[in-house]
Design a protein around this motif. Structure first.
Motif, PDB file in Angstrom:
ATOM      1  N   UNK A   1       0.963  -1.234   0.026  1.00 58.30           N
ATOM      2  CA  UNK A   1      -0.078  -0.138   0.160  1.00 58.30           C
ATOM      3  C   UNK A   1       0.782   1.266  -0.168  1.00 58.30           C
ATOM      4  N   UNK A   2       0.392   2.170  -1.071  1.00 58.35           N
ATOM      5  CA  UNK A   2       1.490   3.376  -0.865  1.00 58.35           C
ATOM      6  C   UNK A   2       0.526   4.702  -0.950  1.00 58.35           C
ATOM      7  N   UNK A   3       1.340   5.610  -0.451  1.00 54.38           N
ATOM      8  CA  UNK A   3       0.537   6.855  -0.551  1.00 54.38           C
ATOM      9  C   UNK A   3       0.354   7.512  -2.092  1.00 54.38           C
ATOM     10  N   UNK A   4      -0.777   7.790  -2.215  1.00 55.07           N
ATOM     11  CA  UNK A   4      -1.119   8.309  -3.693  1.00 55.07           C
ATOM     12  C   UNK A   4      -0.094   9.350  -3.992  1.00 55.07           C
ATOM     13  N   UNK A   5       0.472   9.373  -5.575  1.00 52.51           N
ATOM     14  CA  UNK A   5       1.518  10.372  -5.952  1.00 52.51           C
ATOM     15  C   UNK A   5       1.756  10.198  -7.406  1.00 52.51           C
ATOM     16  N   UNK A   6       2.376  11.039  -8.014  1.00 51.65           N
ATOM     17  CA  UNK A   6       2.804  10.710  -9.260  1.00 51.65           C
ATOM     18  C   UNK A   6       4.215  10.395  -9.312  1.00 51.65           C
TER      19      UNK A   6
END
Length: 613
Positions: free
Chosen positions: A258-263
């Motif tokens: 699970x990751x923090x949303x980002x570009x």
């Protein structure tokens, strides 16, 4: 190491009798489908029952949805055990609620009880899980997610700020992290045994000249549900992925994180692999389409490790989370049925756009459905039932309406109860002059007649002298009501967007596609039988999820019940209609059925409109 990116039922002569209706109906074709999931159609009404009423002064209970569908729970695998503590802020005050197995949140014991003041009461609500005594400003990803406990601790669910009413206390939870799944197998020059001790981690992603990582924490905006990734100033560590106990079919190992949303930044390593035999190797995104990680979405990477590099297939990059890693996520989706492709079950909106409805076809020939909600803040006016250009009329395509067809989510007419919206097709004993050559008397002719737009225009031009309004109060009310859909007081929310055909009465061939594509009722003539023969009905197993699910997610949508006119004729006395019957032990009907029948033009049936765009 280098990496490359690759990115039937039969028919019978019978009589179809509709309750409480005079006249009619000699049936030429009767199409019978056994449905494994009930179509839940009723003979008298298709209006959705209201939610349970709560009396003034009663505690505020909340109905939970996750990613668009009512769920019994909402954790990392979208299920509650019951008893989980959930934080809720009502009109600025925070409470502890308890999740139940019935999809309800109720106030915890010992808490001050918030109550409704009356039938017009409305409240502003924000909710989150896991519980804390106030809404956190940020949430954090655990770095050592290879441990199951840390993987599950990394999830965070938010029901963004919304207004709930006395009769509709529903909130929608979404996962704020993005989920990444990596499936790995051995390719040319690599033995499976060499990968038995494979480990995968998310390599630090240097986002700027300060080399600050933004993988592990995010700032929560409760108003719109967005996440701002926050750099944590640590770049020497990696986020270790969690190994699934059972790998995806055809792969040696499967991992998740699970990751923090980002570009992401193109050209910077994303995954880091390690084996004792081969040491470290990396996967680096190379195209713009691989860079976005959105909240609540799941991204699957199928990776083949070869002697001279990696082969990477990234797909389903806009799917909502569903239940834990099942085979539905481990298959390769056919082109035309991916999330970004227009296809049956997609939502069609009042602004002329559309979004993924969750239907999939896979390269192994199987099908699947992902539970995906309509886009929040948009008005669903139709469900896509056809996107095959070969099943669209040339007249529509020549006008630029060549993407697909959608069917209306309610019946046509201005009465809130669908039961009262029933209309005559036209004058019996005569034909519209331009329709004399359009008479359909065979099975195959019905299937191939996809010219509802043209048929509707023929009626308008001859009976109404080119004016739709002139059809009002004539016997051609079915055509009038279809064309007026979205223009009357009750149907204004469903107005046709610009750059569309406008709503019209569908042909029998278009209804054929609705029945096949949205209800899974495969209409096929028996092998070797003449087209016009009469056949005994044969039960067909119903294996597809039907449009019922989509309608459940759309406020105000109405079920498919009773009989609906097509714009197609059998002869000067009869026109074709499609009927829906629900099994009922008290009446003649014993199975859920869909029938294609002919009826006298002067009887009344309901009307659904379709639109080309």
């Amino acid at each position: 190491m280098k990496n490359k990116i690759t990115d039937k039922p039969t028919i019978r002569t019978d009589h179809y009798r509709r309750r409480n209706r005079q006249g009619y109906l000699s049936v030429l074709l009767f199409v019978l489908c056994q449905l494994s999931a009930a179509i839940w159609l009723t003979a008298c009404t298709d209006d959705v029952a209201p939610a349970d009423e709560q009396t003034a002064g009663s505690p505020v209970e909340l109905t939970v949805r996750v990613a668009g569908h009512v769920q019994s729970r909402a954790t990392t695998d979208n299920t509650w055990d019951g008893g989980e503590e959930v934080g809720v802020r009502l009109d600025g005050k925070c409470y502890k609620y308890i999740a139940g197995a019935n999809g309800k949140l109720t106030i915890a014991l010992g808490e001050e009880i918030p109550r409704w003041s009356g039938p017009n009461d409305k409240k502003t609500v924000v909710a989150w899980y896991p519980y804390s005594d106030k809404l956190p400003e940020t949430f954090t990803m655990e770095k050592k997610q290879r441990e199951d406990e840390n993987y599950y601790k990394s999830d965070f669910l938010l029901a963004k700020e919304a207004r709930i009413s006395f009769g509709n206390p529903e909130i929608t939870f979404r996962h704020l992290p993005a989920k990444v799944v990596v499936n790995v197998k051995a390719g040319d020059g690599v033995a499976e045994a060499d990968m038995s001790n494979l480990r995968v981690s998310i390599h630090n992603h240097f986002s700027d000249e300060l080399h600050l990582t933004k993988f592990t924490s995010g700032k929560i905006n409760p108003t719109d549900g967005t996440v701002e990734p926050l750099p944590d100033g640590v770049h020497e560590d990696s986020l270790y992925m969690n190994a699934l106990p059972r790998p995806a079919s055809g792969f040696i190992k499967s991992f998740r994180a699970l990751l923090v949303p980002q570009t992401l930044t193109k050209g910077v390593p994303f995954f880091k692999f390690y084996t004792i035999q081969q040491g470290w190797f990396y996967y680096t995104p190379q195209s713009d389409g691989e860079l976005s990680l959105e909240p609540g979405k799941k991204y699957v990477y199928n990776i083949t490790v070869m002697k001279d590099g990696l082969s990477v297939v990234r797909y389903e990059d806009v799917d909502e989370w569903n239940t834990e890693e099942k085979d539905i996520y481990r298959k390769e989706t056919q082109t035309g049925y991916r999330a970004q492709d227009l296809k049956p079950f997609d939502y069609y909106y009042s602004d002329g756009t559309w979004s993924d409805g969750g239907y999939r076809r896979y390269t192994d020939g199987t099908e699947g459905w992902l539970d995906i909600a309509p886009t929040e803040g948009k008005k669903v006016i139709g469900i896509v039932f056809q996107a095959d250009k070969n099943r669209m009329s040339q007249a529509e395509k020549s006008k630029g309406w060549e993407r697909g067809y959608a069917v209306s989510v309610t019946v046509c007419g201005d009465h809130p109860l669908a039961l009262w919206n029933q209309w005559e097709w036209g004058v019996g004993g005569s034909n519209i002059a331009d329709m004399e050559n359009d008479a359909l008397t065979t099975f195959i002719a019905c299937k191939n007649f996809i010219f509802g737009y043209e048929a509707t225009r023929k009626v308008i031009n001859e009976v109404g002298k080119g004016e739709v309004e002139a059809l009002k109060d004539t016997k051609y009310e079915a055509f009038y009501q279809a064309c007026q859909y979205g223009k009357t007081d009750y149907t204004k929310p469903y107005a046709a967007p610009e750059n569309s055909s406008g709503w019209y009465l569908p042909s029998v061939g278009q209804w054929w596609d609705i029945v096949e594509n949205l209800f899974g009722c495969k209409l096929e003539a028996p092998a070797g039988a003449p087209d016009e023969s009469a056949y005994k009905g044969q039960d067909k197993p119903y294996v597809k999820k039907n449009i019922k699910t989509q309608l459940n997610w759309i406020p105000g949508a109405q079920n498919f019940t009773a009989a609906y006119w097509t714009s197609s004729i059998y002869d000067k006395d009869y026109a074709w209609h499609v009927g829906f019957e629900e099994k009922n032990a008290e009446f003649v009907t014993k199975k859920d059925t869909i029938s294609l029948s002919r009826g006298n033009k002067e009887i009344t049936c309901r009307v659904r409109a379709v639109i080309a765009f």
